[in-house]
Write an enzyme that holds these catalytic residues in place. Structure first.
Site, short mmCIF file in Angstrom:
data_model
loop_
_atom_site.label_atom_id
_atom_site.label_comp_id
_atom_site.label_asym_id
_atom_site.label_seq_id
_atom_site.Cartn_x
_atom_site.Cartn_y
_atom_site.Cartn_z
N GLU A 45 4.60 -11.60 3.50
CA GLU A 45 3.23 -11.60 2.97
C GLU A 45 2.24 -12.33 3.87
OE1 GLU A 45 3.75 -13.17 -0.99
OE2 GLU A 45 4.35 -11.20 -1.77
N PHE A 104 12.21 -9.86 -3.59
CA PHE A 104 12.31 -9.64 -2.15
C PHE A 104 13.69 -9.11 -1.82
CE2 PHE A 104 13.47 -10.88 2.14
CZ PHE A 104 12.39 -10.39 2.86
N GLY A 111 14.67 0.81 0.35
CA GLY A 111 14.66 2.27 0.33
C GLY A 111 15.94 2.90 -0.17
N GLY A 113 17.12 2.25 -3.44
CA GLY A 113 17.15 2.20 -4.90
C GLY A 113 17.50 0.84 -5.46
N ILE A 114 17.67 -0.16 -4.61
CA ILE A 114 18.05 -1.49 -5.10
C ILE A 114 16.89 -2.13 -5.86
CG2 ILE A 114 18.79 -3.80 -4.41
CD1 ILE A 114 20.24 -2.44 -2.01
N GLY A 115 15.67 -1.99 -5.35
CA GLY A 115 14.50 -2.53 -6.05
C GLY A 115 14.37 -1.92 -7.44
N SER A 145 4.81 -1.61 -1.74
CA SER A 145 5.11 -2.14 -3.08
C SER A 145 4.26 -1.46 -4.14
CB SER A 145 4.87 -3.65 -3.11
OG SER A 145 5.83 -4.30 -2.30
N TYR A 149 5.66 0.41 -7.41
CA TYR A 149 5.29 0.04 -8.77
C TYR A 149 4.73 1.25 -9.54
CZ TYR A 149 5.66 -4.71 -6.91
OH TYR A 149 6.09 -5.86 -6.31
#
Length: 178
Positions: A45, A104, A111, A113-115, A145, A149
């Site tokens: 960031e 994070f 990319g 699918g973990i998020g 992000s 979302y």
């Protein structure tokens, strides 16, 4: 704040549906790992100079005050990410909400699918706790992000602006009004 870990509410491990990838609550003694990921997200960031967190402060917040919860994302047993969340309260809803402070993942695992899997775990926790809302903030320039979302079904709160006072600002206000 009630520590839901005492009631064995938080699982020892959350399956993600992704081979070799699991999510689990942080363990006492892993404060340096949490701090590592905090520094990593701060670097991403472009805010590395803002990190003042310490292992001691994290220990107190997570394990003594129970002010927040941390989940560690692992691939084949190696940490590859984290998320830190806590609860807020809505007077209008009369219920608690889950607030995601940070999520994070190391660049090499993005990319896959973990998020999305972590979000589903957080959503499950929020629903089981009776939370009315699941909220977080995102930097306006963070297009990847924001796209993620939106894909998850989230929407920005365009009518609200986040306001902040630092500890120095609070002390200065007390001195002015004192």
């Amino acid at each position: 704040m009630e520590d839901i870990r005492k009631d064995n509410y938080l699982k020892e491990e959350y399956p993600t549906g992704i081979d070799g990838v699991t999510v689990r609550p942080v363990r006492e003694g892993e404060e340096s790992l949490v701090l590592h990921f905090i520094r990593a997200i701060a670097a991403y960031e472009k805010m590395s100079d803002s990190v003042a967190a310490t292992e001691e402060g994290l220990h107190k917040a997570i394990f003594e005050q129970h002010a927040c919860n941390v989940l560690i994302v692992e691939e084949e047993g190696a940490p590859v990410g984290f998320c830190l969340y806590f609860h807020t309260f809505s007077t209008f809803c009369g219920r608690t909400n889950l607030y995601l402070e940070d999520l994070f993942l190391n660049e090499e695992v993005r990319g896959r699918g973990i998020g999305r899997a972590v979000f589903r775990i957080l959503i499950d926790i929020a629903l089981k706790e009776g939370c009315e809302r699941f909220e977080w903030a995102c930097l306006n320039w963070n297009a990847p992000s924001i796209a993620f979302y939106r894909k998850m079904g989230a929407f920005p709160m365009s009518d609200w602006t986040t306001w902040r006072m630092t500890a120095k600002d609070m002390r200065d206000a007390c001195e002015r009004d004192g």
